[in-house]
Design an enzyme around this catalytic site. Structure first.
Site, PDB file in Angstrom:
ATOM      1  N   HIS A 146       0.828  -1.208   0.000  1.00  0.00           N
ATOM      2  CA  HIS A 146       0.000   0.000   0.000  1.00  0.00           C
ATOM      3  C   HIS A 146       0.864   1.260   0.000  1.00  0.00           C
ATOM      4  CE1 HIS A 146      -3.061  -2.857   1.330  1.00  0.00           C
ATOM      5  NE2 HIS A 146      -3.980  -1.924   1.208  1.00  0.00           N
ATOM      6  N   ASN A 178       7.789  -4.503   3.514  1.00  0.00           N
ATOM      7  CA  ASN A 178       6.366  -4.210   3.575  1.00  0.00           C
ATOM      8  C   ASN A 178       5.749  -4.661   4.892  1.00  0.00           C
ATOM      9  OD1 ASN A 178       3.652  -3.565   2.480  1.00  0.00           O
ATOM     10  ND2 ASN A 178       3.402  -5.779   2.495  1.00  0.00           N
TER      11      ASN A 178
END
Length: 317
Positions: A146, A178
């Site tokens: 994201h 991440n």
């Protein structure tokens, strides 16, 4: 080693592609005057009638009124996407965002949105030939990372679901990045709302060169079959923060390599001059804010720039 910092800081933490890109041609120049700061986006939206949440950026003028483009302008086209909790610019060639912009406050981080019911989706706002596809990520070895974290969009289910559009996603190394260091950085940005009334954050990918022999070479993987989505070499976050009782701003810029980062690495190792990130990304950040002493203060001299590497797990992105 991280190719970003060696030229900037002269450290052994990694390479310094951004500095190498900008230093050779950079000359000090007076900062141009900037237009007055406009009201925050959420205030402007309250003052206007509700607009569609997704729109495509259009050229301000007809550029085809000449003999060379009589039968059409080839572009490039960057798709501008306005969602309930972020705005984004999408790169059709790389199938990644150019940038994703957020505005965080203590109040707008609250809500009932739950990521348990959210699923990654291809974005129908992008023409089919230029979309990132779910199958591109299948067995690619990369996470769907994201840019606007889901935990920043808990306002409601719709807001949460919008963060799972692939136009808000880029391939990221999973373990150590991440799922760890990048997630901790996202938590750091959210926690800034405890110290500031308004926090503006712009995130996105970078594609930086590394030195091979006596040459600088840009090299990045492309995932998908056939190849479709570029894998960034680095990611940036640029943060502007303001307190209601103060006239000035705190400003910080960070660029991190897309690879496993040890949690013991200080966040300040990835702090860079804003102009360096702008040069590398080909973007201008917060250009309505005059960058001079008394108006802008370095973020890490205003607050302590340290990450709590387990705190984000309580508030998954």
């Amino acid at each position: 080693m991280h190719r970003l910092l060696a030229f900037v800081a002269g450290s052994l933490v990694g390479g310094g592609a951004i500095y190498a890109l900008v230093k050779s041609n950079h000359q000090a120049a007076p900062v141009p005057a900037r237009t007055p700061i406009q009201p925050p986006l959420h205030v402007q939206q309250q003052q206007q009638q509700q607009q569609p949440l997704v729109r495509r950026q259009q050229a301000p003028l007809d550029q085809t009124s000449n003999e060379f483009l009589e039968y059409g302008d080839p572009g490039p086209v960057s798709d501008f996407l306005l969602r309930s909790r972020y705005a984004a610019s999408y790169n059709r060639a790389l199938r990644n965002p150019n940038w994703v912009a957020e505005h965080l406050t203590r109040d707008n981080l609250k809500g009932s949105g739950d990521r348990a019911s959210s699923e990654f989706k291809e974005d129908p706002a992008i023409p089919g030939p230029f979309r990132a596809l779910l199958k591109d990520y299948y067995r690619s070895g990369y996470d769907r990372g994201h840019m606007c974290p889901a935990a920043d969009a808990k306002m409601n289910t719709e807001s949460m679901n919008e963060t799972f559009m692939l136009t808000n996603i880029a391939p990221q190394v999973g373990k150590g990045f991440n799922r760890n260091y990048w997630a901790s950085l996202e938590g750091f940005v959210r926690d800034m709302t405890k110290s500031f009334d308004d926090v503006y954050c712009i995130s996105g990918p970078l594609y930086l060169p590394e030195k091979v022999g006596d040459k600088w070479v840009v090299s990045y993987e492309v995932i998908g079959n056939p190849p479709n989505v570029a894998v960034p070499t680095h990611f940036f976050k640029v943060i502007l923060a303001k307190r209601n009782n103060e006239k000035g701003f705190a400003l910080g810029a960070f660029a991190l390599p897309n690879k496993e980062i040890d949690n013991s690495t200080p966040l300040t190792d990835f702090s860079l001059p804003l102009e360096s990130v702008e040069k590398a990304a080909g973007l201008q950040f917060f250009n309505k804010v005059e960058r001079k002493l008394g108006v802008v203060t370095p973020l890490c001299s205003t607050i302590k720039c340290t990450l709590e590497h387990d705190a984000w797990k309580k508030n998954k992105k």
